[in-house]
Design a protein around this motif. Sequence first.
Motif, PDB file in Angstrom:
ATOM      1  N   MET A  33      44.719   2.553   6.634  1.00 48.62           N
ATOM      2  CA  MET A  33      42.832   3.131   6.134  1.00 48.62           C
ATOM      3  C   MET A  33      42.682   4.788   5.933  1.00 48.62           C
ATOM      4  O   MET A  33      42.420   5.315   5.396  1.00 48.62           O
ATOM      5  CB  MET A  33      41.532   2.586   6.954  1.00 48.62           C
ATOM      6  N   GLY A  34      43.979   5.392   7.193  1.00 54.82           N
ATOM      7  CA  GLY A  34      43.695   6.836   7.474  1.00 54.82           C
ATOM      8  C   GLY A  34      41.875   7.013   7.384  1.00 54.82           C
ATOM      9  O   GLY A  34      41.044   6.686   7.914  1.00 54.82           O
ATOM     10  N   ARG A  35      42.390   8.441   7.948  1.00 50.68           N
ATOM     11  CA  ARG A  35      40.868   9.246   8.505  1.00 50.68           C
ATOM     12  C   ARG A  35      40.248   9.311   6.943  1.00 50.68           C
ATOM     13  O   ARG A  35      40.183   9.175   6.191  1.00 50.68           O
ATOM     14  CB  ARG A  35      41.532  11.044   9.220  1.00 50.68           C
ATOM     15  N   PRO A  36      38.838   9.488   7.763  1.00 47.86           N
ATOM     16  CA  PRO A  36      38.382  10.033   9.457  1.00 47.86           C
ATOM     17  C   PRO A  36      38.174   7.732   9.498  1.00 47.86           C
ATOM     18  O   PRO A  36      37.317   7.736  11.142  1.00 47.86           O
ATOM     19  CB  PRO A  36      37.082  10.008   8.934  1.00 47.86           C
ATOM     20  N   CYS A  37      38.629   7.105   9.260  1.00 49.64           N
ATOM     21  CA  CYS A  37      38.251   5.622  10.191  1.00 49.64           C
ATOM     22  C   CYS A  37      38.770   5.408  11.652  1.00 49.64           C
ATOM     23  O   CYS A  37      39.752   6.250  11.582  1.00 49.64           O
ATOM     24  CB  CYS A  37      39.325   4.735   9.519  1.00 49.64           C
ATOM     25  N   VAL A  38      37.966   5.416  12.642  1.00 48.22           N
ATOM     26  CA  VAL A  38      39.041   4.996  13.028  1.00 48.22           C
ATOM     27  C   VAL A  38      38.181   4.261  14.351  1.00 48.22           C
ATOM     28  O   VAL A  38      37.349   3.454  14.482  1.00 48.22           O
ATOM     29  CB  VAL A  38      38.568   5.975  15.192  1.00 48.22           C
ATOM     30  N   THR A  39      39.729   2.851  15.023  1.00 49.16           N
ATOM     31  CA  THR A  39      39.063   1.900  15.707  1.00 49.16           C
ATOM     32  C   THR A  39      39.657   1.781  17.296  1.00 49.16           C
ATOM     33  O   THR A  39      40.478   2.682  17.556  1.00 49.16           O
ATOM     34  CB  THR A  39      39.455   0.732  15.065  1.00 49.16           C
ATOM     35  N   ASP A  61      31.429   7.935   6.108  1.00 48.18           N
ATOM     36  CA  ASP A  61      31.523   6.923   4.659  1.00 48.18           C
ATOM     37  C   ASP A  61      31.133   5.991   4.777  1.00 48.18           C
ATOM     38  O   ASP A  61      31.378   5.009   5.681  1.00 48.18           O
ATOM     39  CB  ASP A  61      32.998   6.856   4.265  1.00 48.18           C
ATOM     40  N   PRO A  62      30.070   5.415   4.292  1.00 42.02           N
ATOM     41  CA  PRO A  62      29.311   3.710   4.539  1.00 42.02           C
ATOM     42  C   PRO A  62      29.666   3.078   3.577  1.00 42.02           C
ATOM     43  O   PRO A  62      30.343   1.899   4.200  1.00 42.02           O
ATOM     44  CB  PRO A  62      28.195   4.814   3.478  1.00 42.02           C
ATOM     45  N   ALA A  63      30.300   3.451   2.567  1.00 41.00           N
ATOM     46  CA  ALA A  63      31.331   2.191   2.016  1.00 41.00           C
ATOM     47  C   ALA A  63      32.772   1.832   3.245  1.00 41.00           C
ATOM     48  O   ALA A  63      33.410   0.651   3.047  1.00 41.00           O
ATOM     49  CB  ALA A  63      32.055   2.283   0.983  1.00 41.00           C
ATOM     50  N   GLN A  64      33.426   2.460   3.657  1.00 37.66           N
ATOM     51  CA  GLN A  64      33.938   2.465   3.865  1.00 37.66           C
ATOM     52  C   GLN A  64      34.282   2.208   5.440  1.00 37.66           C
ATOM     53  O   GLN A  64      35.189   0.941   6.351  1.00 37.66           O
ATOM     54  CB  GLN A  64      35.046   4.139   4.152  1.00 37.66           C
ATOM     55  N   ARG A  65      33.256   2.509   5.549  1.00 40.46           N
ATOM     56  CA  ARG A  65      32.896   1.637   7.347  1.00 40.46           C
ATOM     57  C   ARG A  65      32.054   0.154   6.904  1.00 40.46           C
ATOM     58  O   ARG A  65      33.183  -1.098   7.934  1.00 40.46           O
ATOM     59  CB  ARG A  65      31.273   2.094   8.032  1.00 40.46           C
ATOM     60  N   GLU A  66      32.077  -0.479   5.677  1.00 42.51           N
ATOM     61  CA  GLU A  66      31.373  -1.421   6.009  1.00 42.51           C
ATOM     62  C   GLU A  66      33.042  -2.191   5.759  1.00 42.51           C
ATOM     63  O   GLU A  66      33.323  -3.621   5.788  1.00 42.51           O
ATOM     64  CB  GLU A  66      31.165  -1.650   4.651  1.00 42.51           C
ATOM     65  N   LEU A  67      33.731  -1.723   5.299  1.00 44.33           N
ATOM     66  CA  LEU A  67      35.465  -2.457   4.665  1.00 44.33           C
ATOM     67  C   LEU A  67      35.845  -2.420   5.586  1.00 44.33           C
ATOM     68  O   LEU A  67      36.636  -3.180   6.132  1.00 44.33           O
ATOM     69  CB  LEU A  67      35.895  -1.376   3.241  1.00 44.33           C
ATOM     70  N   LEU A  68      36.295  -1.267   6.674  1.00 47.27           N
ATOM     71  CA  LEU A  68      36.772  -1.521   7.798  1.00 47.27           C
ATOM     72  C   LEU A  68      36.408  -2.973   8.383  1.00 47.27           C
ATOM     73  O   LEU A  68      37.013  -3.278   9.376  1.00 47.27           O
ATOM     74  CB  LEU A  68      36.272  -0.217   8.765  1.00 47.27           C
ATOM     75  N   LEU A  69      34.832  -2.583   8.967  1.00 40.88           N
ATOM     76  CA  LEU A  69      34.044  -3.849   9.401  1.00 40.88           C
ATOM     77  C   LEU A  69      34.174  -5.602   9.066  1.00 40.88           C
ATOM     78  O   LEU A  69      35.028  -5.771  10.165  1.00 40.88           O
ATOM     79  CB  LEU A  69      32.633  -3.489   9.336  1.00 40.88           C
ATOM     80  N   ALA A  70      33.904  -5.658   7.416  1.00 41.70           N
ATOM     81  CA  ALA A  70      35.182  -6.424   7.144  1.00 41.70           C
ATOM     82  C   ALA A  70      36.186  -7.108   7.300  1.00 41.70           C
ATOM     83  O   ALA A  70      36.539  -8.392   7.631  1.00 41.70           O
ATOM     84  CB  ALA A  70      34.823  -6.209   5.503  1.00 41.70           C
ATOM     85  N   ARG A  71      37.198  -5.562   7.163  1.00 39.81           N
ATOM     86  CA  ARG A  71      38.682  -5.885   7.161  1.00 39.81           C
ATOM     87  C   ARG A  71      38.456  -7.043   8.779  1.00 39.81           C
ATOM     88  O   ARG A  71      39.303  -7.390   9.397  1.00 39.81           O
ATOM     89  CB  ARG A  71      39.081  -4.763   7.692  1.00 39.81           C
ATOM     90  N   HIS A  72      37.790  -6.007   9.896  1.00 34.07           N
ATOM     91  CA  HIS A  72      37.916  -6.304  12.135  1.00 34.07           C
ATOM     92  C   HIS A  72      38.051  -8.149  11.410  1.00 34.07           C
ATOM     93  O   HIS A  72      38.195  -8.383  12.556  1.00 34.07           O
ATOM     94  CB  HIS A  72      37.219  -5.753  12.105  1.00 34.07           C
ATOM     95  N   GLU A  73      36.635  -8.313  10.817  1.00 33.03           N
ATOM     96  CA  GLU A  73      35.831  -9.049  11.198  1.00 33.03           C
ATOM     97  C   GLU A  73      36.311 -10.563  10.421  1.00 33.03           C
ATOM     98  O   GLU A  73      36.737 -11.807  11.043  1.00 33.03           O
ATOM     99  CB  GLU A  73      34.565  -9.245  10.966  1.00 33.03           C
ATOM    100  N   ALA A  74      37.055 -10.183   9.102  1.00 32.02           N
ATOM    101  CA  ALA A  74      37.678 -11.703   8.909  1.00 32.02           C
ATOM    102  C   ALA A  74      39.146 -11.828   8.978  1.00 32.02           C
ATOM    103  O   ALA A  74      39.849 -13.040  10.000  1.00 32.02           O
ATOM    104  CB  ALA A  74      38.121 -10.513   7.106  1.00 32.02           C
ATOM    105  N   LEU A  75      40.115 -10.543  10.175  1.00 29.62           N
ATOM    106  CA  LEU A  75      41.186 -10.488  11.148  1.00 29.62           C
ATOM    107  C   LEU A  75      40.427 -11.705  12.156  1.00 29.62           C
ATOM    108  O   LEU A  75      41.341 -12.902  12.716  1.00 29.62           O
ATOM    109  CB  LEU A  75      41.299  -9.205  11.688  1.00 29.62           C
ATOM    110  N   ILE A  76      39.870 -11.019  12.889  1.00 29.25           N
ATOM    111  CA  ILE A  76      39.297 -11.846  13.872  1.00 29.25           C
ATOM    112  C   ILE A  76      39.324 -13.786  14.203  1.00 29.25           C
ATOM    113  O   ILE A  76      39.817 -14.536  14.825  1.00 29.25           O
ATOM    114  CB  ILE A  76      37.752 -11.566  14.551  1.00 29.25           C
TER     115      ILE A  76
END
Length: 420
Positions: free
Chosen positions: A265-271, A300-315
């Motif tokens: 997803m690139g900067r500024p996303c971090v996990t 970024d609020p939308a990017q945070r939601e997308l990042l979290l949704a992807r993490h939860e789906a993967l888990i």
Amino acid sequence: MTLNVDAGGRWIDPDRVESCIQALSQYGAHGETGVARLVYSPEWVAAQDQVAGWMEEAGLRVERDAVGNVWGYLDGQHRERPTVATGSHIDSQNPGGRFDGALGVVAGIAAVAALRERHGQPQQTIGVVSLVEEEASRFPTANFWGSRAIVGRIAPEEPRRMRGYDSVTMAEAMRDVGLDPALIEEARRDDIETFIELHIEQGPHLEQEDIPVGIVDRITGYRQYLVMLEGAANHAGTTPMDLRRDAMAGAAEIISGVINTAHRMGRPCVTTVGRVNVSPNERAVIPRQVAFTVDARSPDPAQRELLLARHEALIAEVAQRRDLSVNLRVDSDRPPVACDPDVVAAITAAAAEGGVPAITMTSGAVHDTMQFAEIAKIAMIFVRSRGGISHSPEEFTSAADAAAGTEVLARTLHTLAYRR
Ligand code: GLV
Ligand code: MN
Ligand code: MN
């Protein structure tokens, strides 16, 4: 680039800030330069007493609240007007450095002491607060304990339910230092107009830009999970790969998956996966349980939601495919917070007036200031971190940069609290 005014034009003495940082670092000193000062520990109590002593020496009226936050006030002529507040936390990572949190407390006292000496009584009361807890380094779910108490975001059952890494509950830890967990609600405030926190940047941007001070206009959003995967322990030699319910295989796939998701997803996303516990943790046994933390962030609020949704789906997908049971616990969750444009403008003007080079930036770390956003106008002042290093005993900020940030803080408080 450094402070740009002659000594006569400065309000802040760099030695005053530096000597207090060094003195505070002795409470919970860890090795040469580190600090391990966990909330409500004996060294934390001594450090908070030291801070209260400095506030008194600076001529401030000192009060302690129901969770142990220490407030120092320079009372204004108009006591009926709301308070302009500054401060930060004095607990540390385990171990962390000397500056994270501590600098904001020391800078607040130095700034208000300088204002009192130069300008006398303000129109509005200025409060400096030394917050009890931000790092969650003793209690994994305590983040922002002091500031949450101030804004009324501690649930009644939390002190009883919350258990530290040392198995002590928050309620017991509070009682050990003479605080009554039943009274937490009394720490709540509704009289704070503005909250400005000075903090080290904890990242590389200011150093890369060769600028001592950052003015924060947005603070990242984040979510912290504890992921608990459960499979079946069995013999490492006799169990065929296709018959295993291997919690480590699932954890490895999820851990590299969430990290790669943030990369893609690139900067500024971090996990970050910072803590892993394996059970039974034996060489020749397939792990039955792996528990690990996931800390995911984006401003970024939308990017945070997308990042979290992807993490939860993967888990969920990995756990199902590998026949593992999964328990996903959310320990902390905050959307990004925008700083108040008027306060950002006041800080920008104060930096220009003080001859301090400054740029506007986003905070990738989370801060008590996010909690204060519930009840007050907020913004933050960052100072340059050497090598961008923090949450480590290697953390360092020069006395000149610390003083430059404190200069901006003092001038901002002057603008906000001394106007008629
Ligand atoms: C604060 O310490 C953070 O984790 O950003
Ligand atoms: Mn901090
Ligand atoms: Mn920190």
